[in-house]
Every structure is written in C-alpha cells, then in structure tokens.
Design an enzyme around this catalytic site. Structure first.
Site, PDB file in Angstrom:
ATOM      1  N   THR A   1       0.833  -1.213   0.000  1.00 28.00           N
ATOM      2  CA  THR A   1       0.000   0.000   0.000  1.00 28.00           C
ATOM      3  C   THR A   1       0.867   1.263   0.000  1.00 28.00           C
ATOM      4  OG1 THR A   1      -0.096  -0.063   2.426  1.00 28.00           O
ATOM      5  CG2 THR A   1      -1.903  -1.136   1.239  1.00 28.00           C
TER       6      THR A   1
ATOM      7  N   GLN B   1       1.732   7.546  -3.757  1.00 30.88           N
ATOM      8  CA  GLN B   1       2.322   7.776  -5.087  1.00 30.88           C
ATOM      9  C   GLN B   1       3.834   7.945  -5.002  1.00 30.88           C
ATOM     10  OE1 GLN B   1       0.606  10.981  -7.429  1.00 30.88           O
ATOM     11  NE2 GLN B   1       2.472  11.217  -8.617  1.00 30.88           N
ATOM     12  N   PHE B   2       4.304   8.739  -4.056  1.00 34.96           N
ATOM     13  CA  PHE B   2       5.734   9.015  -3.912  1.00 34.96           C
ATOM     14  C   PHE B   2       6.508   7.721  -3.630  1.00 34.96           C
ATOM     15  CE2 PHE B   2       9.277  10.394  -0.995  1.00 34.96           C
ATOM     16  CZ  PHE B   2      10.081  10.941  -1.983  1.00 34.96           C
TER      17      PHE B   2
ATOM     18  N   THR C   1      -2.310   4.370  -2.397  1.00 31.02           N
ATOM     19  CA  THR C   1      -3.335   4.852  -1.467  1.00 31.02           C
ATOM     20  C   THR C   1      -3.732   6.300  -1.692  1.00 31.02           C
ATOM     21  OG1 THR C   1      -1.589   5.403   0.121  1.00 31.02           O
ATOM     22  CG2 THR C   1      -2.626   3.230   0.340  1.00 31.02           C
TER      23      THR C   1
ATOM     24  N   VAL D   1     -10.319  16.204   2.507  1.00 29.70           N
ATOM     25  CA  VAL D   1     -10.677  16.869   3.770  1.00 29.70           C
ATOM     26  C   VAL D   1      -9.556  17.852   4.080  1.00 29.70           C
ATOM     27  CG1 VAL D   1     -11.277  16.542   6.197  1.00 29.70           C
ATOM     28  CG2 VAL D   1     -11.847  14.771   4.527  1.00 29.70           C
TER      29      VAL D   1
ATOM     30  N   ALA E   1      -7.373  19.196   6.071  1.00 30.43           N
ATOM     31  CA  ALA E   1      -6.626  19.139   7.325  1.00 30.43           C
ATOM     32  C   ALA E   1      -5.504  18.130   7.136  1.00 30.43           C
ATOM     33  CB  ALA E   1      -7.520  18.703   8.482  1.00 30.43           C
TER      34      ALA E   1
ATOM     35  N   THR F   1      -3.414   8.085   8.960  1.00 29.94           N
ATOM     36  CA  THR F   1      -4.393   7.641   7.958  1.00 29.94           C
ATOM     37  C   THR F   1      -3.846   6.473   7.138  1.00 29.94           C
ATOM     38  OG1 THR F   1      -3.584   9.436   6.583  1.00 29.94           O
ATOM     39  CG2 THR F   1      -5.672   9.801   7.701  1.00 29.94           C
ATOM     40  N   GLY F   2      -2.545   6.495   6.853  1.00 29.67           N
ATOM     41  CA  GLY F   2      -1.942   5.395   6.087  1.00 29.67           C
ATOM     42  C   GLY F   2      -2.000   4.079   6.844  1.00 29.67           C
ATOM     43  N   ASP F   3      -1.766   4.160   8.163  1.00 31.56           N
ATOM     44  CA  ASP F   3      -1.814   2.950   9.005  1.00 31.56           C
ATOM     45  C   ASP F   3      -3.231   2.389   9.030  1.00 31.56           C
ATOM     46  OD1 ASP F   3       0.938   3.260  10.024  1.00 31.56           O
ATOM     47  OD2 ASP F   3       0.135   5.042  10.972  1.00 31.56           O
TER      48      ASP F   3
END
Length: 264
Positions: free
Chosen positions: A101, A104-105, A139, A179, A181, A186-188
C-alpha cells in the site's frame, strides 16, 4: 504530527528475541502479517526472515506491507525515514509481500519511475506486481480524476494467476472527497482496513477498497467535525486532529458505502 516524541527504535536483535519468545510458546501460527513505519534497516531485514519462516509453516499466510518512506507536500516528495531503507524495501521486502500500500511518492521510489498520468500509474503498478505482490494499492496520489480537484485518487490492481497459468488483472480507481486538514495515522488505518476487507472479500478488490475508503471517510469526517468544535474557530492542533477511531467503531466494522470505485 507532534513537535516532540520520545522512546526507542527497536532493532533486529530485539525483534528476533520477541519472535523467539512467541516460537518457544508455539504461538507463532499466523494468517496475516502487517508492517508499517520502520526506521531501522536491520529490523526490516529481520521482518523478511520472519515472514519467510512463517510462510514455510503456513503457505496461505498473507503479508501486507505498507512501505512507509515519505510523502509529497505541495508537489515535492521527500523521505522521512533514512534513505538506506529504500533498497531493503525494494530488493527484500516487496518481493515477499502479497499486498502493498504505497502512496504515489513511495511507488515512484520503489520503481524509479515518476507518475504524471493514470496510464503511468498503471504501468508503475505493473512493475510492482512484477516484483512480487499480487495486490498493489496506491493509497493516494496527486493525479487529476474525472471528479476534479476536490477529490483524492487511489488506484488498485489485483493480479491473479488462474489454474491454467494465465494472469488476470483487475484495476480500479477510487475518488474520495479531500478533507482540508493534515491527519496523522491515515496510512496505518488504510493498510489495516485493507487487510481486513481483503480477508472478507479476497477476490474482489473493488468492494474491499470501497469499504476501506468509505470507512476512512467516516473516520475523517467525524474527526474534522470534532476537531473544529474543540478548536472553537481556531485552526485545530495535532491533539484535536487525533483520528476518532473508537467513536467510529461501527463505521469501521460495517461502513456505509459512500465512496464507489470505478473499474478501469
């Protein structure tokens, strides 16, 4: 996301010792392994050894790897782990992973290819498949999608080998509302939920991603509403923007599908 942090970086010896303890008690029978943020190359190399050993015991074990290395800010990518982790991820970890997951980078780092278009993103995902993983989900990306600038694009690709040896690839695009902020974790959350939903829907990446991204939206919307209420007109701080995970328990377990995936 905070100005200060304390604690130690676990090294390979310490990880190995913990794993030996599990083995001695015969509680090392796993269906899944999930890894995320790591700062130490020897630790990462030890993870590969452990995953390979676990796969010998259980050939159905699924290793989900979130290759956390960096991200883009205002279009510029930078790594927030030591640079020497990249070759370990690329040459050792990704080849034993079943699901990865990257953002892009990170996908660009792993393949050495820049992504400017959706077509290039699909080519990069094919390169990642060729390295080992059956399922690749980018992701987040800064690509422009059909719905416009206010949406964040994620792309998924699932490659299956049929009984006769032919390969079938399912590709999807998911656009979710941005969103305004900066959240941490969020990745986890994405990787953990993708693991859970691919377990429930092993042959349907579209549904697994719709449930994952929809649950993310529920959590983020609840978090931003709560953070703004606490901040009382000021800009919310890191503590106020802590993801409202417990409050979102029902949405995580059974999300209303509010984000649909398009099959490419």
């Amino acid at each position: 996301g905070y100005a200060h942090w304390k604690g130690q970086v676990l090294n390979s010896d310490e990880l190995h010792e913990l794993y030996e303890g599990l083995k001695l008690n015969n509680v090392n029978q796993y269906d899944y392994v999930l890894t995320g943020y790591t700062r130490d190359t020897s630790f990462l190399a030890m993870v590969v050894d452990i995953v390979q050993e676990l796969k010998q015991q259980n050939s159905n074990l699924v290793y989900v790897c979130d290759p956390v290395m960096g991200d883009k800010w205002n279009g510029e990518g930078s790594m927030y782990v030591p640079k020497d982790l990249l070759p370990v991820y690329r040459d050792k970890v990704v080849p034993v992973a079943d699901i990865i997951t990257p953002n892009q980078f990170e996908a660009e780092l792993l393949t050495g290819r820049k992504i400017h278009t959706e077509k290039e993103a699909l080519e990069v995902m094919d390169m990642l498949h060729a390295m080992g993983p059956e399922t690749v989900v980018i992701t987040s990306s800064d690509l422009q999608g059909p719905l416009g600038n206010d949406y964040l694009i994620a792309l998924g690709s699932h490659r299956k080998t049929k009984a006769d040896g032919t390969k079938v690839t399912q590709r999807i695009r998911v656009e979710s509302p941005k969103v305004d902020a900066v959240f941490v974790g969020t990745g986890d959350l994405f990787a953990a939920m993708l693991l859970a939903w691919t377990h429930k829907h092993p042959n349907n990446l579209k549904v697994a991603c719709e449930k994952t991204v929809s649950a993310m939206q529920h959590v983020l919307q609840r978090t931003i509403m709560s953070a703004k209420a606490q901040a009382g007109g000021n800009k919310p701080n890191s503590a106020q923007l802590e993801l409202r995970m417990v409050q979102s328990k029902k949405d995580i377990e059974n999300p209303d599908i509010i984000v649909k995936a398009a099959v490419l």
